[in-house]
Design an enzyme around this catalytic site. Sequence first.
Site, short mmCIF file in Angstrom:
data_model
loop_
_atom_site.label_atom_id
_atom_site.label_comp_id
_atom_site.label_asym_id
_atom_site.label_seq_id
_atom_site.Cartn_x
_atom_site.Cartn_y
_atom_site.Cartn_z
N THR A 64 1.55 -0.75 6.16
CA THR A 64 1.41 -1.60 4.98
C THR A 64 1.79 -3.02 5.38
O THR A 64 2.56 -3.22 6.32
CB THR A 64 2.27 -1.09 3.80
OG1 THR A 64 2.17 -2.02 2.71
CG2 THR A 64 3.72 -0.92 4.18
N GLY A 65 1.23 -3.99 4.68
CA GLY A 65 1.50 -5.39 5.04
C GLY A 65 0.20 -6.17 5.02
O GLY A 65 -0.73 -5.81 4.29
N GLY B 37 -8.98 -4.56 3.46
CA GLY B 37 -7.84 -4.69 4.36
C GLY B 37 -7.82 -3.55 5.35
O GLY B 37 -8.85 -2.91 5.62
N ASP B 38 -6.64 -3.27 5.87
CA ASP B 38 -6.50 -2.20 6.85
C ASP B 38 -6.44 -0.82 6.20
O ASP B 38 -6.73 0.20 6.86
CB ASP B 38 -5.19 -2.38 7.65
CG ASP B 38 -4.00 -2.34 6.70
OD1 ASP B 38 -3.99 -3.11 5.72
OD2 ASP B 38 -3.09 -1.51 6.91
N GLY C 228 -3.18 -6.82 5.94
CA GLY C 228 -4.21 -6.03 6.60
C GLY C 228 -4.88 -6.75 7.75
O GLY C 228 -5.16 -6.16 8.80
N ARG D 255 -13.41 -8.07 -0.17
CA ARG D 255 -12.47 -8.07 0.97
C ARG D 255 -11.88 -6.67 1.19
O ARG D 255 -11.46 -6.02 0.24
CB ARG D 255 -11.35 -9.07 0.69
CG ARG D 255 -10.26 -9.15 1.78
CD ARG D 255 -9.05 -8.31 1.42
NE ARG D 255 -7.98 -8.41 2.43
CZ ARG D 255 -6.97 -7.55 2.49
NH1 ARG D 255 -6.88 -6.56 1.64
NH2 ARG D 255 -6.04 -7.69 3.40
N THR E 190 0.85 -1.19 0.00
CA THR E 190 0.00 0.00 0.00
C THR E 190 0.88 1.23 0.00
O THR E 190 1.90 1.25 0.69
CB THR E 190 -0.85 0.01 1.29
OG1 THR E 190 -1.69 -1.14 1.26
CG2 THR E 190 -1.67 1.27 1.43
N1 ASP Z 1 -2.33 -3.65 3.87
C1 ASP Z 1 -2.85 -3.93 2.54
C2 ASP Z 1 -4.05 -4.83 2.67
O1 ASP Z 1 -4.07 -5.71 3.49
C3 ASP Z 1 -1.85 -4.54 1.64
C4 ASP Z 1 -0.42 -4.04 1.79
O2 ASP Z 1 -0.21 -2.97 2.29
O3 ASP Z 1 0.50 -4.76 1.42
O4 ASP Z 1 -4.95 -4.67 1.88
#
Ligand code: ASP
Length: 326
Positions: free
Chosen positions: A201-202, A180-181, A204, A178, A150
């Site tokens: 980021t990561g 995410g965060d 979610g 779906r 993200t």
């Molecule tokens: N955090 C984002 C999600 O889960 C994806 C990402 O940042 O890699 O949608």
Amino acid sequence: MWGMIGTWRMSLEGITKASLQLNQGISSADAVEIAIKKVEDFPFFKSVGYGGLPNELMEVELDAAFMDGDNFDIGAVGGITDFANPIAIARSLSQYPVNNFLTGVGAERYASQMGFERKTMLTERAKIHYHNRLFDDKQQELKPYIGHDTVGVVGLDQAGKLVAGTSSSGLFMKKKGRLGDSPIIGSGLYADSEIGAATATGLGEDLMKGVISYEIVRLMESGLSPQAACETAVNKTMQKLTPKRQKVGDLSVVAMDKSGNWGAATNIDNFSIVVATSNLSPTVFLVNKINGGHCQIEPASAEWLDEYMKSRTAPLERKGNLNEFN
Ligand code: ASP
């Protein structure tokens, strides 16, 4: 004093453009929107905006959010399709007292009524990635959901306003619907101009368990530096989740306080970030996996930067039989 910090190397061009204008006195709200739009518009970044990777039905569903740390205005969109700049739509939603977070058809209806630019966000290149993922899954039981990132940007302007924004296509091959965060205030982003702001980021699903961006701001409020707050939040989330769930997903965060001090932490190798302040021209740093409670942060080498763009823009071949997944 002004400053910007963003997740991933992909925020470099946007932060470079926006920071020039921050230096000339624009608001951090404008700077964050300018920086994120630039990432959304670039077709070779495959996890944000145009060129973002699709869900399991080969639709690009986009999430974005915006938070103004002066007045706590918030706006967000979830699962929006075929609009060029979700961050601008999220920001626009932040002007109202209610109805700030719209999803799917509701978000699209609003965006269309407000005249936001429509655009087919699925690129030919993203289609090849999609087909190749199906091909790889068939060949070797690859797990879905690998491949996401993200763009999250925090901006501090000369008037002391802190703003945070995010934009993402979420997880590659996610289920339709779906979220995410990234569009969730507190998890994907949080801003309080009296303290600081953070964005994540990561994975979610795991970032949300730690409400990690709010947690970082809360830790800064208790007196921790942005760096210590980021490390503490990632450590704490890891420590909470590991015994209960064995495996913890990727957790990467950045933060800036009201004085322009910044920090970042991660549980993965080589999390790239971009920082620009009144004292530092836009610079890409690599943050190393948390170890003994701390992360090493170093400027990215010229070779790393060169390789990054080469690999993003390299020609992409479609694997397998052309008709196989049509
Ligand atoms: N955090 C984002 C999600 O889960 C994806 C990402 O940042 O890699 O949608």
